[in-house]
Design an enzyme around this catalytic site. Structure first.
Site, PDB file in Angstrom:
ATOM      1  N   ARG A 107       0.838  -1.216   0.000  1.00 39.67           N
ATOM      2  CA  ARG A 107       0.000   0.000   0.000  1.00 39.67           C
ATOM      3  C   ARG A 107       0.864   1.253   0.000  1.00 39.67           C
ATOM      4  NH1 ARG A 107      -5.324  -0.749   1.619  1.00 39.67           N
ATOM      5  NH2 ARG A 107      -5.751  -2.851   2.309  1.00 39.67           N
ATOM      6  N   LYS A 128     -12.836   6.875  -7.081  1.00 43.61           N
ATOM      7  CA  LYS A 128     -12.855   6.850  -5.610  1.00 43.61           C
ATOM      8  C   LYS A 128     -11.841   7.835  -5.033  1.00 43.61           C
ATOM      9  CE  LYS A 128     -10.689   3.465  -3.147  1.00 43.61           C
ATOM     10  NZ  LYS A 128     -10.431   2.088  -2.714  1.00 43.61           N
ATOM     11  N   ARG A 145      -9.941   8.378  -1.363  1.00 38.82           N
ATOM     12  CA  ARG A 145      -9.775   7.824  -0.020  1.00 38.82           C
ATOM     13  C   ARG A 145      -9.712   8.969   0.984  1.00 38.82           C
ATOM     14  NH1 ARG A 145      -9.432   3.410   2.539  1.00 38.82           N
ATOM     15  NH2 ARG A 145      -9.390   1.923   0.826  1.00 38.82           N
ATOM     16  N   GLY A 168     -14.165  -3.410   3.741  1.00 41.78           N
ATOM     17  CA  GLY A 168     -15.391  -3.489   2.946  1.00 41.78           C
ATOM     18  C   GLY A 168     -15.910  -2.114   2.524  1.00 41.78           C
TER      19      GLY A 168
HETATM   20  C1  R5P Z   1      -7.502   0.131  -2.842  1.00 44.79           C
HETATM   21  O1  R5P Z   1      -7.139   0.860  -3.768  1.00 44.79           O
HETATM   22  C2  R5P Z   1      -7.742  -1.337  -3.007  1.00 44.79           C
HETATM   23  O2  R5P Z   1      -7.742  -1.694  -4.355  1.00 44.79           O
HETATM   24  C3  R5P Z   1      -9.019  -1.764  -2.337  1.00 44.79           C
HETATM   25  O3  R5P Z   1     -10.084  -1.079  -2.941  1.00 44.79           O
HETATM   26  C4  R5P Z   1      -8.959  -1.471  -0.856  1.00 44.79           C
HETATM   27  O4  R5P Z   1      -7.795  -2.017  -0.294  1.00 44.79           O
HETATM   28  C5  R5P Z   1     -10.151  -2.019  -0.146  1.00 44.79           C
HETATM   29  O5  R5P Z   1     -10.088  -1.640   1.192  1.00 44.79           O
HETATM   30  P1  R5P Z   1     -11.402  -1.498   2.019  1.00 44.79           P
HETATM   31  O6  R5P Z   1     -12.139  -2.817   1.904  1.00 44.79           O
HETATM   32  O7  R5P Z   1     -10.936  -1.247   3.429  1.00 44.79           O
HETATM   33  O8  R5P Z   1     -12.185  -0.352   1.467  1.00 44.79           O
END
Ligand code: R5P
Length: 300
Positions: free
Chosen positions: A96, A197, A199, A229
């Site tokens: 990550r 998306k 974050r 999730g």
């Molecule tokens: C992020 O860019 C990844 O591809 C996943 O979308 C992410 O790790 C999912 O994490 P969470 O389930 O905590 O949203």
């Protein structure tokens, strides 16, 4: 029986055994336990001298422990005379932080790659690694030949067949997931699209509304990881708001923390399908054939 040897660390022993069977290779048992003070002990039961050895270790839930075990075992394999050590890390943690987002931050991906190489890994196989920003130049720089395999075709086929998806559209929940949506869609001869998306924190994401061609249709949402999730839930909400008839979700690495599965089902998905890179209640698809196909070239 081939002379190739397969070993599994404590996170991936069943998977290693299945891969050995699939390749007709020798499976060697690795014993692991802890000393009373918490320190790790490991012992390889068998002879690896002069052999090509595959060591499989996934890095879910307790990445520090599994990584340390990897270092100890791979170093030992080299001490014991292994000719070549091939690392297989189905779920690669520490990917990550592949960029310094703020001054002074760690660059985990780089550090871990350096250590994997230093300890004796000659070649590395990972599956749908969460490495977006730091490109192949890092891997070239560190000089550890790395192959990124994908489980998306297996997941897409499983989802389509088991859930009888009709003329589905595949959606990636963010721009990074476009690559996986594309592979999944090609496999089942479907259309694909992706969402945008942002974050907001470790647990919170915002997905920008976007018009999608999902009205009245079966939708398969695919991603590399489902952790809390949060990402999947937001994506499910968007496609249902846009009129999707049915939603099935899939991911390669079902980390599933903080009640992720329940949140996804409550948001309206019929199911979440994952693989056994992370053993979980939704690991319906095994990555064994993906690893076996990639390693077949080492079988004499
Ligand atoms: C992020 O860019 C990844 O591809 C996943 O979308 C992410 O790790 C999912 O994490 P969470 O389930 O905590 O949203």
């Amino acid at each position: 029986m081939s002379s190739l040897i397969i070993l599994g660390g404590s996170s991936a022993q069943a998977l290693a055994f299945r891969v050995a069977k699939g390749l007709g290779a020798n499976y060697l048992r690795v014993e692991t336990r802890r000393f009373p003070d918490g320190e790790k002990y490991a012992r390889i039961h068998g002879d690896v001298n002069g052999k090509t050895v595959v060591f499989i270790q996934s890095m879910y839930h307790r990445p520090d422990e599994y990584l340390m075990e990897y270092f100890l075992i791979v170093d030992t394999l080299k001490d014991l005379g292994a000719k070549k050590v091939i690392g297989v890390i189905p779920y690669f943690a520490y990917a990550r932080q592949d960029q310094r987002f703020n001054p002074g931050e760690i660059l985990s991906l780089k550090t871990v790659f350096k250590l994997l190489k230093d300890v004796g890994t000659d070649e590395l196989y990972v599956i749908d690694i969460h490495r977006h920003r730091m490109g192949d130049e890092l891997i070239r720089l560190i000089g550890l030949p790395t192959h990124n395999l994908t489980a998306m075709p297996l997941l897409a086929k499983y989802a389509k067949e088991q859930f009888k998806l009709e003329d589905p559209i595949v959606i990636g929940p963010d721009e990074e997931a476009e690559q996986w949506a594309c592979i999944a869609a090609k496999t089942i001869d479907a259309e694909y699209d992706y969402l945008v998306k942002k974050r907001l924190g470790d647990r919170e994401v915002e997905i920008t509304p976007k018009s999608l061609n999902v009205k009245g249709r079966d939708v398969l949402i695919v991603d590399d990881i489902v952790s809390t999730g949060g990402t999947m839930v937001k994506a499910i909400e968007v496609v249902l708001r846009e009129g999707a008839k049915r939603v099935v979700t899939a991911c390669t690495h079902p980390i599933l923390v903080e009640n992720a599965l329940v949140k996804i089902l409550e948001a309206g998905a019929e199911a979440l399908i994952g693989t056994d890179t992370v053993p979980s209640p939704v690991s319906f698809v095994s990555v064994t054939p993906v690893i076996v196909d990639a390693l077949r070239k080492f079988v004499e």
